[in-house]
Design a protein around this motif. Structure first.
Motif, PDB file in Angstrom:
ATOM      1  N   THR A 507    -170.969 156.009  31.690  1.00 49.54           N
ATOM      2  CA  THR A 507    -170.421 157.146  31.407  1.00 49.54           C
ATOM      3  C   THR A 507    -170.725 158.273  32.589  1.00 49.54           C
ATOM      4  OG1 THR A 507    -170.910 157.042  29.022  1.00 49.54           O
ATOM      5  CG2 THR A 507    -170.367 159.167  30.087  1.00 49.54           C
ATOM      6  N   GLY A 508    -171.567 157.977  33.120  1.00 54.58           N
ATOM      7  CA  GLY A 508    -171.865 158.910  34.143  1.00 54.58           C
ATOM      8  C   GLY A 508    -170.979 158.429  35.627  1.00 54.58           C
ATOM      9  N   ARG A 509    -170.888 157.062  35.681  1.00 56.57           N
ATOM     10  CA  ARG A 509    -169.880 156.497  36.832  1.00 56.57           C
ATOM     11  C   ARG A 509    -168.505 156.834  36.507  1.00 56.57           C
ATOM     12  NH1 ARG A 509    -173.709 152.328  36.127  1.00 56.57           N
ATOM     13  NH2 ARG A 509    -172.217 151.043  34.824  1.00 56.57           N
ATOM     14  N   VAL A 514    -163.911 160.172  37.697  1.00 59.26           N
ATOM     15  CA  VAL A 514    -162.654 161.509  37.588  1.00 59.26           C
ATOM     16  C   VAL A 514    -162.998 162.402  38.452  1.00 59.26           C
ATOM     17  CG1 VAL A 514    -161.882 163.006  35.763  1.00 59.26           C
ATOM     18  CG2 VAL A 514    -162.416 160.784  35.139  1.00 59.26           C
ATOM     19  N   ARG A 515    -164.265 162.928  38.817  1.00 60.76           N
ATOM     20  CA  ARG A 515    -164.255 164.103  39.765  1.00 60.76           C
ATOM     21  C   ARG A 515    -163.975 163.624  40.986  1.00 60.76           C
ATOM     22  NH1 ARG A 515    -169.679 166.781  42.774  1.00 60.76           N
ATOM     23  NH2 ARG A 515    -169.244 165.014  44.071  1.00 60.76           N
ATOM     24  N   SER A 516    -163.832 162.378  41.650  1.00 64.05           N
ATOM     25  CA  SER A 516    -163.475 162.099  42.812  1.00 64.05           C
ATOM     26  C   SER A 516    -162.046 162.016  43.107  1.00 64.05           C
ATOM     27  CB  SER A 516    -163.973 160.854  43.252  1.00 64.05           C
ATOM     28  OG  SER A 516    -163.632 160.246  44.537  1.00 64.05           O
ATOM     29  N   ASN A 517    -161.303 161.375  41.968  1.00 63.55           N
ATOM     30  CA  ASN A 517    -159.901 161.067  41.952  1.00 63.55           C
ATOM     31  C   ASN A 517    -159.473 160.680  40.907  1.00 63.55           C
ATOM     32  OD1 ASN A 517    -157.320 159.990  42.553  1.00 63.55           O
ATOM     33  ND2 ASN A 517    -157.639 160.006  44.565  1.00 63.55           N
ATOM     34  N   GLU A 518    -158.679 161.463  40.096  1.00 60.10           N
ATOM     35  CA  GLU A 518    -158.399 161.238  38.730  1.00 60.10           C
ATOM     36  C   GLU A 518    -157.272 160.122  38.586  1.00 60.10           C
ATOM     37  OE1 GLU A 518    -156.776 164.582  36.480  1.00 60.10           O
ATOM     38  OE2 GLU A 518    -158.698 165.942  36.834  1.00 60.10           O
ATOM     39  N   ARG A 519    -156.483 160.154  39.722  1.00 60.24           N
ATOM     40  CA  ARG A 519    -155.398 159.208  39.724  1.00 60.24           C
ATOM     41  C   ARG A 519    -156.070 157.739  40.030  1.00 60.24           C
ATOM     42  NH1 ARG A 519    -150.246 161.761  43.006  1.00 60.24           N
ATOM     43  NH2 ARG A 519    -149.875 163.228  41.504  1.00 60.24           N
ATOM     44  N   ALA A 520    -157.043 157.494  40.831  1.00 59.13           N
ATOM     45  CA  ALA A 520    -157.670 156.183  41.027  1.00 59.13           C
ATOM     46  C   ALA A 520    -158.419 156.204  40.124  1.00 59.13           C
ATOM     47  CB  ALA A 520    -158.738 156.585  42.179  1.00 59.13           C
ATOM     48  N   ALA A 521    -159.304 156.871  39.384  1.00 57.59           N
ATOM     49  CA  ALA A 521    -159.780 156.558  37.964  1.00 57.59           C
ATOM     50  C   ALA A 521    -158.850 155.999  36.954  1.00 57.59           C
ATOM     51  CB  ALA A 521    -160.567 157.766  37.468  1.00 57.59           C
ATOM     52  N   ALA A 522    -157.944 156.463  36.608  1.00 61.14           N
ATOM     53  CA  ALA A 522    -156.926 156.028  35.836  1.00 61.14           C
ATOM     54  C   ALA A 522    -156.452 154.605  36.060  1.00 61.14           C
ATOM     55  CB  ALA A 522    -155.905 156.952  35.714  1.00 61.14           C
ATOM     56  N   ALA A 523    -156.342 154.270  37.541  1.00 62.81           N
ATOM     57  CA  ALA A 523    -155.886 153.111  37.937  1.00 62.81           C
ATOM     58  C   ALA A 523    -156.899 152.028  37.714  1.00 62.81           C
ATOM     59  CB  ALA A 523    -155.739 153.121  39.438  1.00 62.81           C
ATOM     60  N   VAL A 524    -158.084 152.173  37.589  1.00 60.45           N
ATOM     61  CA  VAL A 524    -159.113 151.296  37.372  1.00 60.45           C
ATOM     62  C   VAL A 524    -159.345 151.112  35.778  1.00 60.45           C
ATOM     63  CG1 VAL A 524    -159.978 151.303  39.583  1.00 60.45           C
ATOM     64  CG2 VAL A 524    -161.054 152.778  38.102  1.00 60.45           C
ATOM     65  N   GLY A 525    -158.626 151.926  35.057  1.00 56.68           N
ATOM     66  CA  GLY A 525    -158.741 151.580  33.526  1.00 56.68           C
ATOM     67  C   GLY A 525    -159.832 152.760  32.733  1.00 56.68           C
ATOM     68  N   SER A 529    -158.259 161.372  29.978  1.00 50.35           N
ATOM     69  CA  SER A 529    -158.429 162.612  29.050  1.00 50.35           C
ATOM     70  C   SER A 529    -159.606 162.470  28.105  1.00 50.35           C
ATOM     71  CB  SER A 529    -157.168 162.503  28.353  1.00 50.35           C
ATOM     72  OG  SER A 529    -155.784 162.669  29.281  1.00 50.35           O
ATOM     73  N   ALA A 530    -159.914 161.314  27.775  1.00 48.39           N
ATOM     74  CA  ALA A 530    -160.924 161.174  27.006  1.00 48.39           C
ATOM     75  C   ALA A 530    -162.286 161.425  27.645  1.00 48.39           C
ATOM     76  CB  ALA A 530    -160.974 159.634  26.433  1.00 48.39           C
ATOM     77  N   THR A 531    -162.174 161.158  28.996  1.00 41.07           N
ATOM     78  CA  THR A 531    -163.507 161.483  29.644  1.00 41.07           C
ATOM     79  C   THR A 531    -163.865 162.895  29.909  1.00 41.07           C
ATOM     80  OG1 THR A 531    -163.073 159.072  30.973  1.00 41.07           O
ATOM     81  CG2 THR A 531    -164.781 161.052  31.827  1.00 41.07           C
ATOM     82  N   LYS A 532    -162.652 163.399  30.025  1.00 42.55           N
ATOM     83  CA  LYS A 532    -162.731 164.912  30.417  1.00 42.55           C
ATOM     84  C   LYS A 532    -163.106 165.531  29.012  1.00 42.55           C
ATOM     85  CE  LYS A 532    -159.202 166.101  34.041  1.00 42.55           C
ATOM     86  NZ  LYS A 532    -158.025 166.924  34.350  1.00 42.55           N
ATOM     87  N   LEU A 533    -162.463 165.218  27.835  1.00 40.19           N
ATOM     88  CA  LEU A 533    -162.827 165.904  26.489  1.00 40.19           C
ATOM     89  C   LEU A 533    -164.289 165.521  26.042  1.00 40.19           C
ATOM     90  CD1 LEU A 533    -159.699 165.411  24.387  1.00 40.19           C
ATOM     91  CD2 LEU A 533    -160.563 167.498  25.608  1.00 40.19           C
ATOM     92  N   LEU A 534    -164.760 164.138  26.507  1.00 40.33           N
ATOM     93  CA  LEU A 534    -166.070 163.687  26.299  1.00 40.33           C
ATOM     94  C   LEU A 534    -167.151 164.771  27.133  1.00 40.33           C
ATOM     95  CD1 LEU A 534    -168.471 162.066  25.013  1.00 40.33           C
ATOM     96  CD2 LEU A 534    -167.830 160.279  27.051  1.00 40.33           C
TER      97      LEU A 534
END
Length: 676
Positions: A507-509, A514-525, A529-534
């Protein structure tokens, strides 16, 4: 109909202040790309400077004062207004050159906290330098009235609205019709291009700061007699102003001005409606404070992606993150030290220690959400307060036992945190900070200060008990019992260890990605949105647990326990301690409001009245000079010392022929220098 119109016109005075502040915010954003949360405090200083000149004849300076007149022969109106406007201009210049110019290429987080720090600093300085209890604003505008459709309208309200429209028109003309204004707009699009054609973005920005400072000071001074003197009100007028400025996408002076006038009138109409018999009791207070939050959410959620960003040079980074590791020996040592301090102290000092432990948990919620996930939140105390007041209902109304009372109350705060976090699905950075600050003010006004919602027998809280053991905070004359202190330490320790384990895991990773790059985070699965709300949910839960512990430590809650200002000061202390590290949360707890640092400042040094200004100054210095905070600085120093020792030992081994420079010590902690 006559009453309705009368309240509409009465709201124009406050609306004019909103309109000018909103126009100023649009101008500053166009010139610098900064959303200036401290815009209202520029007018705040001007208002009190004029009040002091007109009543006492003293020109109050940040340090010292100059007697220009006397109480019997005060400064006349014209010179007083000029000096007041000039003081606002000087504060604007100071803000540009000493605060925001050094942060031109800093992360958005640093710019936001510096802006909040400046707001806190000026407000605290006004409290110290002026007699805020007794000073009154004197009339400047005419006292005449006219009748219109059955309503008695103050001429001064119409004049203020006209001045607001004129200022917005002058701003528009400056940015559209003058060479400097066009160059400022061009620099906002491409700073490098502006430099290549001979314009200095810093000087262009300074001109805008001067103009907006003068406009803010002038409207605040002229409206002060009508809307009254209030340190807190002028400070937070920036939130309604931001609401209407964002409706215009931070580009339209016309929308900002019209929206400000409309919002002021609408809030006055709401005040009128609350006097009606049919108006519900639960909406008697604070509804007007909630309106700007609703407007901001609508504006940002619908248009957040289309709000222009300022072009700048260079690449900015968030402060580096230290991934926490749970080490048994250091953990036991820290717990032993805290337990020893609790055992050795009593009275006010023990109360300060317990408060520091609680505040460290709320600060940890900021580390998790802002430092780790990159979502800037200014509403931590709102979540804590929501849980605290829920705890009062749960224990007094429904006799929910400890520890389930804390769990259920914290879950209520979690739901509120998710609601506030929904806009984060579309927006980020300074715009998200605006949303969370507006939410905090709305919750404070509509919930905490609303007797129809929170008041129940004085918001009493039943003392906690576990297996028949009384864990209450009081025992006769004992201010803080040992049992309660140890209970707080156990709860905070369990919560902290759980968060550290979460931050070091998958979860921390995901948070860091997401903090680093949201698009890149989404690209790796990663489900962004769920991570932000969490993140918002976990942060609100931690703050809620802290709010419950604060409630138990008080025994009875009031809105003053969870003010927006306390939350901002805690944010300041967390940033100073280190917003990206668990150690930073501990430091924030030590120096937080009513914690050990405050007790030392107040009891030992007798400097408690300077606490807010020291906190604000520390935040400004940390944002400008040391964005990694105290914890980060200590860690970096330790890394350098270890690297030197390793280099020295490697050199000795090489000299003896028994070692190899290819054999390097693996660092004990991971460091992520992530892009904002």
């Amino acid at each position: 109909m006559g009453q309705f119109l009368q309240f509409v016109f009465l709201g124009l005075s406050t609306g004019a202040v909103y309109a000018v502040l909103a126009s100023s915010l649009v101008g500053v954003y166009a010139a610098t790309g900064v959303i200036n949360f401290a815009q209202g405090t520029l007018g705040l200083w001007a208002v009190y400077a004029v009040a002091a000149l007109r009543s006492e004849g003293d020109l109050i300076l940040p340090i010292g004062h100059i007697p220009i007149g006397s109480a019997d022969d005060p400064v006349s109106m014209g010179p007083a207004i000029f000096i007041g406007v000039l003081s606002a201009v000087l504060w604007a210049i100071v803000a540009h050159y000493l605060v925001f110019r050094p942060l031109r290429h800093a992360p958005v987080l640093a710019q936001v906290v510096a802006s909040v720090g400046l707001m806190l600093f000026v407000q605290a300085l006004v409290h110290l330098r002026f007699d805020t209890e007794d000073l009154l604003a004197m009339r400047i505008l005419p006292a005449d009235t006219i009748e219109f459709a059955g309503a008695v309208v103050n001429v001064s309200d119409l004049i203020l609205a006209g001045i607001a429209v004129a200022i917005a028109a002058l701003f528009w003309a400056y940015f559209r019709l003058t060479r400097l204004g066009v160059a400022t707009r061009a620099g906002a699009e491409d700073e490098l291009a502006a430099r290549l054609v001979g314009y200095s973005p810093d000087r262009l920005a300074a001109v805008v700061w001067v103009i907006t400072g003068a406009a803010t000071g002038l409207i605040a001074i002229l409206a002060a007699f009508t809307i009254g003197l209030s340190v807190t009100s002028y400070t937070f007028y920036v939130i309604p102003a931001l609401a209407v400025a964002l409706l215009g996408r931070l580009t339209s002076f016309g929308v900002a001005c019209a929206g400000g006038l409309f919002l002021g009138a609408f809030q006055a109409v709401i005040t009128w409606l609350t006097t009606k018999d049919w108006w519900p009791d639960w909406a008697q207070a604070g509804l007007g404070d909630a309106v700007p939050f609703v407007l901001i959410v609508i504006a940002l959620f619908l248009m957040g992606g289309r709000i222009p960003s300022r072009g700048s040079l260079g690449e900015v980074k968030m402060p580096a993150v230290r991934i926490p590791r749970i080490r048994p020996i250091p953990t036991i040592a820290v717990l032993a030290v805290v337990t020893g301090v609790i055992l050795l102290t009593e009275g006010t000092w023990r109360y300060g220690v317990v408060t520091s432990v609680i505040l460290s948990l709320i600060a940890l919620s900021l580390v998790l959400l802002t430092g780790y996930l990159g979502q800037i939140s200014l509403a931590s105390m709102a979540f804590a307060g929501a849980a605290g007041f829920a705890l009062s209902k749960l224990t007094t109304n429904w006799s929910v036992p400890f520890p389930f009372s804390i769990l259920f109350a914290a879950l209520i705060a979690t739901g509120l945190g998710i609601m506030v976090g929904v806009p984060a699905l579309r927006i980020r950075g300074a715009q998200l900070a605006v949303v969370t600050l507006a939410a905090a003010i709305a919750i404070q006004g509509f919930v905490f200060n609303n007797p129809g919602i929170t008041a129940y027998e004085g918001n009493l809280i039943t003392d906690p008990t576990l297996f028949g053991i009384d864990l209450g905070v009081r025992d006769g004359t004992n201010l803080v019992t040992l049992r309660f202190s140890l209970m707080v330490l156990v709860v905070v320790t369990i919560a902290t260890l759980c968060v550290m384990r979460l931050m070091a895991g998958s979860t921390g990773r995901a948070f860091l990605a997401v903090r680093s790059n949201e698009r890149a985070a989404a690209a790796v699965g990663i489900n962004v949105s769920a991570t932000k709300l969490l993140g918002f949910a976990l942060s609100a839960f931690l703050a809620g647990v802290g709010g419950c512990l604060i409630g138990y430590s008080r025994g009875q809650l009031s809105a003053g326990s969870f003010t927006v200002m306390v939350g901002l000061i805690l944010l300041a202390m967390t940033y100073v301690g280190g917003i990206t590290s668990v150690s930073g949360a501990f430091i924030a707890g030590i120096v937080g409001p009513l914690g050990v640092g405050y007790v030392f400042l107040n009891q030992t040094l007798a400097l408690g009245e300077y606490y807010e200004i020291i906190a604000a100054a520390g935040l400004l210095l940390a944002a400008i000079l040391n964005p990694v905070g105290m914890a980060g600085a200590f860690t970096e120093l330790g890394d350098k010392l270890r690297a030197r020792r390793h280099h020295a030992s490697t050199a000795v081994d090489d000299g003896d022929g028994g070692g190899s420079t290819a054999s390097l010590v693996t660092p004990t902690t991971s460091k992520a220098g992530l892009h904002a």
